[in-house]
Design a protein around this motif. Sequence first.
Motif, PDB file in Angstrom:
ATOM      1  N   ALA A  79      -1.933  -1.243   0.619  1.00 27.71           N
ATOM      2  CA  ALA A  79      -0.548  -1.671   0.409  1.00 27.71           C
ATOM      3  C   ALA A  79      -0.267  -3.054   0.964  1.00 27.71           C
ATOM      4  O   ALA A  79       0.730  -3.685   0.589  1.00 27.71           O
ATOM      5  CB  ALA A  79       0.408  -0.662   1.033  1.00 27.71           C
ATOM      6  N   THR A  80      -1.118  -3.546   1.855  1.00 29.50           N
ATOM      7  CA  THR A  80      -0.863  -4.855   2.454  1.00 29.50           C
ATOM      8  C   THR A  80      -1.852  -5.915   1.992  1.00 29.50           C
ATOM      9  O   THR A  80      -1.879  -7.017   2.542  1.00 29.50           O
ATOM     10  CB  THR A  80      -0.907  -4.754   3.989  1.00 29.50           C
ATOM     11  OG1 THR A  80      -2.195  -4.255   4.394  1.00 29.50           O
ATOM     12  CG2 THR A  80       0.187  -3.827   4.500  1.00 29.50           C
ATOM     13  N   THR A 123      -6.346  -6.870  -8.109  1.00 33.89           N
ATOM     14  CA  THR A 123      -6.318  -6.303  -6.759  1.00 33.89           C
ATOM     15  C   THR A 123      -7.118  -5.004  -6.710  1.00 33.89           C
ATOM     16  O   THR A 123      -7.911  -4.783  -5.787  1.00 33.89           O
ATOM     17  CB  THR A 123      -4.869  -6.056  -6.314  1.00 33.89           C
ATOM     18  OG1 THR A 123      -4.167  -7.292  -6.282  1.00 33.89           O
ATOM     19  CG2 THR A 123      -4.819  -5.415  -4.935  1.00 33.89           C
ATOM     20  N   ALA A 124      -6.920  -4.146  -7.705  1.00 36.92           N
ATOM     21  CA  ALA A 124      -7.661  -2.886  -7.752  1.00 36.92           C
ATOM     22  C   ALA A 124      -9.163  -3.146  -7.852  1.00 36.92           C
ATOM     23  O   ALA A 124      -9.971  -2.480  -7.185  1.00 36.92           O
ATOM     24  CB  ALA A 124      -7.182  -2.043  -8.932  1.00 36.92           C
ATOM     25  N   HIS A 125      -9.551  -4.103  -8.684  1.00 34.72           N
ATOM     26  CA  HIS A 125     -10.964  -4.432  -8.842  1.00 34.72           C
ATOM     27  C   HIS A 125     -11.535  -4.963  -7.531  1.00 34.72           C
ATOM     28  O   HIS A 125     -12.652  -4.599  -7.128  1.00 34.72           O
ATOM     29  CB  HIS A 125     -11.121  -5.462  -9.958  1.00 34.72           C
ATOM     30  CG  HIS A 125     -12.535  -5.759 -10.312  1.00 34.72           C
ATOM     31  ND1 HIS A 125     -13.169  -6.916  -9.918  1.00 34.72           N
ATOM     32  CD2 HIS A 125     -13.465  -5.046 -11.013  1.00 34.72           C
ATOM     33  CE1 HIS A 125     -14.416  -6.918 -10.360  1.00 34.72           C
ATOM     34  NE2 HIS A 125     -14.611  -5.799 -11.032  1.00 34.72           N
ATOM     35  N   ALA A 167       8.210   7.309  -0.717  1.00 34.45           N
ATOM     36  CA  ALA A 167       7.488   6.329  -1.539  1.00 34.45           C
ATOM     37  C   ALA A 167       7.186   5.027  -0.808  1.00 34.45           C
ATOM     38  O   ALA A 167       6.584   4.133  -1.401  1.00 34.45           O
ATOM     39  CB  ALA A 167       8.275   6.026  -2.813  1.00 34.45           C
ATOM     40  N   ALA A 168       7.569   4.933   0.457  1.00 33.64           N
ATOM     41  CA  ALA A 168       7.356   3.675   1.164  1.00 33.64           C
ATOM     42  C   ALA A 168       5.887   3.400   1.446  1.00 33.64           C
ATOM     43  O   ALA A 168       5.521   2.268   1.776  1.00 33.64           O
ATOM     44  CB  ALA A 168       8.149   3.681   2.479  1.00 33.64           C
ATOM     45  N   HIS A 169       5.015   4.413   1.307  1.00 34.88           N
ATOM     46  CA  HIS A 169       3.580   4.189   1.544  1.00 34.88           C
ATOM     47  C   HIS A 169       2.928   3.430   0.397  1.00 34.88           C
ATOM     48  O   HIS A 169       1.837   2.890   0.549  1.00 34.88           O
ATOM     49  CB  HIS A 169       2.867   5.534   1.709  1.00 34.88           C
ATOM     50  CG  HIS A 169       2.845   6.347   0.455  1.00 34.88           C
ATOM     51  ND1 HIS A 169       3.943   7.047   0.007  1.00 34.88           N
ATOM     52  CD2 HIS A 169       1.872   6.539  -0.480  1.00 34.88           C
ATOM     53  CE1 HIS A 169       3.643   7.654  -1.124  1.00 34.88           C
ATOM     54  NE2 HIS A 169       2.396   7.363  -1.448  1.00 34.88           N
ATOM     55  N   ARG A 170       3.565   3.389  -0.756  1.00 30.40           N
ATOM     56  CA  ARG A 170       2.970   2.734  -1.919  1.00 30.40           C
ATOM     57  C   ARG A 170       3.028   1.211  -1.772  1.00 30.40           C
ATOM     58  O   ARG A 170       3.813   0.670  -0.999  1.00 30.40           O
ATOM     59  CB  ARG A 170       3.708   3.144  -3.196  1.00 30.40           C
ATOM     60  CG  ARG A 170       3.653   4.632  -3.503  1.00 30.40           C
ATOM     61  CD  ARG A 170       4.464   4.939  -4.746  1.00 30.40           C
ATOM     62  NE  ARG A 170       4.423   6.349  -5.122  1.00 30.40           N
ATOM     63  CZ  ARG A 170       5.068   6.871  -6.151  1.00 30.40           C
ATOM     64  NH1 ARG A 170       5.825   6.077  -6.927  1.00 30.40           N
ATOM     65  NH2 ARG A 170       4.989   8.154  -6.432  1.00 30.40           N
ATOM     66  N   ARG A 171       2.196   0.555  -2.547  1.00 32.43           N
ATOM     67  CA  ARG A 171       2.214  -0.901  -2.612  1.00 32.43           C
ATOM     68  C   ARG A 171       3.344  -1.307  -3.548  1.00 32.43           C
ATOM     69  O   ARG A 171       3.330  -0.972  -4.741  1.00 32.43           O
ATOM     70  CB  ARG A 171       0.868  -1.400  -3.128  1.00 32.43           C
ATOM     71  CG  ARG A 171       0.757  -2.908  -3.335  1.00 32.43           C
ATOM     72  CD  ARG A 171      -0.624  -3.220  -3.906  1.00 32.43           C
ATOM     73  NE  ARG A 171      -0.756  -4.630  -4.256  1.00 32.43           N
ATOM     74  CZ  ARG A 171      -1.147  -5.571  -3.413  1.00 32.43           C
ATOM     75  NH1 ARG A 171      -1.446  -5.254  -2.165  1.00 32.43           N
ATOM     76  NH2 ARG A 171      -1.264  -6.832  -3.807  1.00 32.43           N
ATOM     77  N   ASP A 223       7.723  -5.769   2.398  1.00 28.65           N
ATOM     78  CA  ASP A 223       7.341  -5.271   3.717  1.00 28.65           C
ATOM     79  C   ASP A 223       7.879  -3.850   3.874  1.00 28.65           C
ATOM     80  O   ASP A 223       9.100  -3.632   3.838  1.00 28.65           O
ATOM     81  CB  ASP A 223       7.921  -6.189   4.792  1.00 28.65           C
ATOM     82  CG  ASP A 223       7.451  -5.825   6.202  1.00 28.65           C
ATOM     83  OD1 ASP A 223       6.948  -4.702   6.403  1.00 28.65           O
ATOM     84  OD2 ASP A 223       7.603  -6.672   7.107  1.00 28.65           O
ATOM     85  N   ARG A 224       6.977  -2.888   4.046  1.00 31.41           N
ATOM     86  CA  ARG A 224       7.398  -1.489   4.136  1.00 31.41           C
ATOM     87  C   ARG A 224       8.265  -1.216   5.356  1.00 31.41           C
ATOM     88  O   ARG A 224       8.946  -0.189   5.420  1.00 31.41           O
ATOM     89  CB  ARG A 224       6.164  -0.587   4.148  1.00 31.41           C
ATOM     90  CG  ARG A 224       5.430  -0.554   2.831  1.00 31.41           C
ATOM     91  CD  ARG A 224       4.177   0.306   2.896  1.00 31.41           C
ATOM     92  NE  ARG A 224       3.160  -0.282   3.774  1.00 31.41           N
ATOM     93  CZ  ARG A 224       1.988   0.275   4.023  1.00 31.41           C
ATOM     94  NH1 ARG A 224       1.685   1.430   3.468  1.00 31.41           N
ATOM     95  NH2 ARG A 224       1.118  -0.313   4.817  1.00 31.41           N
TER      96      ARG A 224
END
Length: 445
Positions: A4-5, A137-139, A62-66, A27-28
Amino acid sequence: MDFATQPVDPTSAAALAAQDLRLGLVDRRDREALAAWFQADARGFYASRLTDEQLDVRLEHAAHRRATGVWDAGSADPLIPVATVSTWPAALTVPATASSIAPAPTIDAWAIASVTVAPTHRRRGVARALLEAELRTAHRLGMPLAMLTVSEATIYGRFGFAPAAFVADLTIDTRRVQWSGPRASGILHFIGIDELREQARPVYEAARRTRPGEIELDSMLWEALIGALGEGELDPKNLRAVRYDDDSGVAQGFVLYRVAGGESDFTMHTVHVLHLSAATDEAYAALWRYVLELDLVTTVEAPLRSVDEPVLWMVGDRRAARVRHADHLWLRILDLGATLTARGYASPGRIALDVADPLGFAEARVLLTVGNDGRGTVEPLTSDVPADAAHLALNVGDLAGLYLGGTHASTLVRAGRVTELRPSSADAMDAAFRSPRTPWLSTWF
């Protein structure tokens, strides 16, 4: 590594900066910034402005998500992003080998949701920048594939996605139903939302590990599935939940539904099935029979069901049901080797694949070798294709559409999307890629 960061993609950031737009992460720890992002997400899907209570739920679950956004400093409210996307890793169930259906294997996938662009900023390449940024980013994080459910089916093919699991929306006239399915020996119980939250998760988990296309639910998706986030017609006070216990007293299934209509004729209500999940065939039959035999009900509507729903064979008159098929789960392969070796196969053999990828993540010629145990290995193919191998050319999106076994290579050959470079290669691929269970995703994300 905290997904997420991870920093935003510099290529997309530069493309947007050229238009005086800023690509950034939320910023979470910043409640105000997260709340503004959620308001933009809701606006993008034509939802009402979120209340403080609704924001609290989203900030909790849902705050853990990017959370990625695009900001325009010249906007009337520069704190609210003009575009959003949310991403996180989740396990996706993939086909098992022919000899082992449950539990099926899973693969880590990059879930993409909340893709919105404000109408004031469309046709400026913002969605492309967002999606390509998250794919890169995923790659970079080593994710083998990405996945999403879509509201517009014409957007995502250009990014290498394709539909891999389809759904059926059912509308059943209960006046024509005469139950011809199994008679269950267990017991049905009404339960509340709090009980459903606690008791239904093991049932869903057992069911999802048998079905390619189902995903691991984070807490936000779980709250949505059990109706805890709903407003208006989906307000929890309007929902009913029923649990099925087998004759040993073990919970094996649940159904969540609401009842509407009946204003002009109280005998003509409609039941809307929001979710029905069963870990056993007996639980499945018991819950469907319960729904279809409710008094004062003439219609049952059940969206997002499997395209091979067994209940259609349990109603006596199959024409009691109207069925509308739709695409639902879309996949995008990022790593050919990791993706192709994660699933099981139904038939041994060797298949050479010439894969084209306009974005470059998975473009290669590879040789997939499936052993007698149904497991595959993948190696780059830099020399001639072996004489005993099938050989096909296709783009990365069409391979994603074939991946779960819900679409046949022979169909895509006839559609002109896949090219057989050796005769009967599509038949060989169909035999290997066949799934013991039809792929299905039973929820949105």
